[in-house]
Design an enzyme around this catalytic site. Structure first.
Site, short mmCIF file in Angstrom:
data_model
loop_
_atom_site.label_atom_id
_atom_site.label_comp_id
_atom_site.label_asym_id
_atom_site.label_seq_id
_atom_site.Cartn_x
_atom_site.Cartn_y
_atom_site.Cartn_z
N GLY A 16 0.84 -1.22 0.01
CA GLY A 16 0.09 0.12 0.03
C GLY A 16 0.78 1.19 -0.06
CB SER A 18 1.40 3.48 -4.86
OG SER A 18 2.42 2.71 -5.05
NE ARG A 74 13.26 7.11 -25.75
CZ ARG A 74 12.82 6.30 -24.87
NH1 ARG A 74 11.97 7.07 -24.17
NH2 ARG A 74 13.20 5.27 -24.53
NE ARG A 167 -0.85 -3.62 -7.99
CZ ARG A 167 0.40 -3.59 -7.37
NH1 ARG A 167 0.78 -2.67 -6.53
NH2 ARG A 167 1.36 -4.29 -7.75
NE ARG A 178 4.99 -7.65 -8.86
CZ ARG A 178 5.30 -6.32 -9.07
NH1 ARG A 178 4.88 -5.42 -8.10
NH2 ARG A 178 5.80 -5.83 -10.11
N1 LIG Z 1 -5.75 -0.51 3.62
C1 LIG Z 1 -5.98 -0.96 2.52
N2 LIG Z 1 -7.12 -1.66 2.56
C2 LIG Z 1 -7.56 -2.24 1.45
N3 LIG Z 1 -7.04 -2.11 0.19
C3 LIG Z 1 -5.80 -1.57 0.19
C4 LIG Z 1 -5.21 -0.88 1.42
N4 LIG Z 1 -4.14 -0.14 0.80
C5 LIG Z 1 -3.95 -0.56 -0.26
N5 LIG Z 1 -4.89 -1.17 -1.04
C6 LIG Z 1 -4.88 -1.75 -2.29
O1 LIG Z 1 -4.23 -2.63 -2.36
C7 LIG Z 1 -3.52 -2.77 -3.62
C8 LIG Z 1 -2.01 -2.32 -3.42
O2 LIG Z 1 -1.80 -0.95 -2.90
P1 LIG Z 1 -0.41 -0.40 -3.69
O3 LIG Z 1 -0.41 -0.59 -5.14
O4 LIG Z 1 -0.69 1.06 -3.22
O5 LIG Z 1 0.69 -1.12 -3.16
P2 LIG Z 1 2.18 -0.65 -3.09
O6 LIG Z 1 3.09 -0.97 -1.94
O7 LIG Z 1 2.65 0.49 -3.69
O8 LIG Z 1 2.69 -1.81 -4.32
P3 LIG Z 1 4.16 -1.83 -5.50
O9 LIG Z 1 5.17 -1.82 -4.45
O10 LIG Z 1 3.95 -2.91 -6.36
O11 LIG Z 1 3.71 -0.61 -6.29
C9 LIG Z 1 -4.02 -1.32 -4.53
O12 LIG Z 1 -5.31 -2.22 -5.48
C10 LIG Z 1 -4.72 -0.65 -3.25
O13 LIG Z 1 -5.95 0.20 -3.60
#
Ligand SMILES: Nc1ncnc2c1ncn2[C@@H]1O[C@H](COP(=O)(O)OP(=O)(O)OP(=O)(O)O)[C@@H](O)[C@H]1O
Length: 229
Positions: A16, A18, A74, A167, A178
């Protein structure tokens, strides 16, 4: 070093990071700068990211510092704006001298985040976000950048898997990769002394509140400097 402390944001893919960042950038416009080279390399779209849009539109923000790259410019690209264009010899020598926090090869070209580019973000009175993996975290530990180390963790492997599946961005193969990496990351995050704070992202609002609490001192520093300049 002058300027606000950078922030290292690390944790398994899908934890989560991002999502939390997006909230932070929305609430505190003009406070953060971003470093995404490792992520870009993994997403296989570094060029797009530097212009602010990654392949799945996660980063709708402009990077406030250019990455270094050995690829040729580029048409229309500007040195220092799109990238710092450097030779392979120069970049390799800089990496060998420990001047890069992270680097990656994509399509035969090298991309990387130098310590100098993080410093440049600080000098602009912005909090530089380093969204990096454990290897990057260890590299930053050898620098004098003095960031706040934040680990974002999922509540459980099952929930992480569900979020990654929902996602809908990964193939089965990359999903498994992952998840395997996540298991290792979750263990390492428990080691004392690596992170200043480990946030379990169960309820999003709660996790966001904890992230804000951890960064509020630096956020206020930036806002105060902006007011007085
Ligand atoms: N607290 C939460 N509850 C439910 N869903 C969540 C929560 N936090 C994030 N998500 C969902 O989980 C998925 C993964 O989150 P996110 O893309 O932010 O992860 P990340 O750590 O940035 O991953 P990556 O490193 O692959 O970019 C997304 O679809 C997001 O909407």
């Amino acid at each position: 070093m002058a300027g606000p402390r950078p922030v290292v944001l690390s944790g398994p893919s899908g934890a989560g990071k991002s999502t939390l960042l997006k909230n932070l950038l929305k609430e505190y416009e003009g406070v953060f700068g971003f470093s995404v080279s490792r992520k870009c390399a993994l997403h296989q779209s570094p060029g797009n990211c530097v212009k602010g849009v990654s392949y799945r539109n996660k980063y709708l923000i402009a990077c406030s510092h250019p990455l270094d790259t050995t690829r040729s410019p580029r048409p229309g690209e500007e040195n220092g704006k799109d990238y710092h264009y450097v030779t392979r010899e120069y970049m390799q020598a800089s990496i060998n001298k420990g001047e890069f926090i992270e680097s990656a090869v994509f399509s035969g070209n090298m991309y990387g985040t130098s310590k100098a580019s993080v410093q440049a973000v600080k000098d602009k009175n912005l909090i530089c976000i380093l969204d990096i993996d454990m290897q990057g975290v260890r590299a930053v530990k050898t620098t004098d950048l003095n960031p706040i180390y934040v680990s974002i963790q999922p509540p459980s492997m099952n929930i992480l898997e569900k979020r990654l599946r929902d996602r809908n961005t990964e193939s089965e193969e990359s999903l498994q990769k992952r998840l395997d990496a996540a298991q290792v990351d979750m263990e390492i995050s428990k080691e004392p002394g690596i992170f200043d704070i480990v946030i379990v992202n169960d309820n999003l609002d709660d996790a966001y509140g904890k992230l804000k609490d951890a960064l509020i001192e630096e956020i206020k520093k930036v806002q105060k400097n902006n007011l007085s300049s």
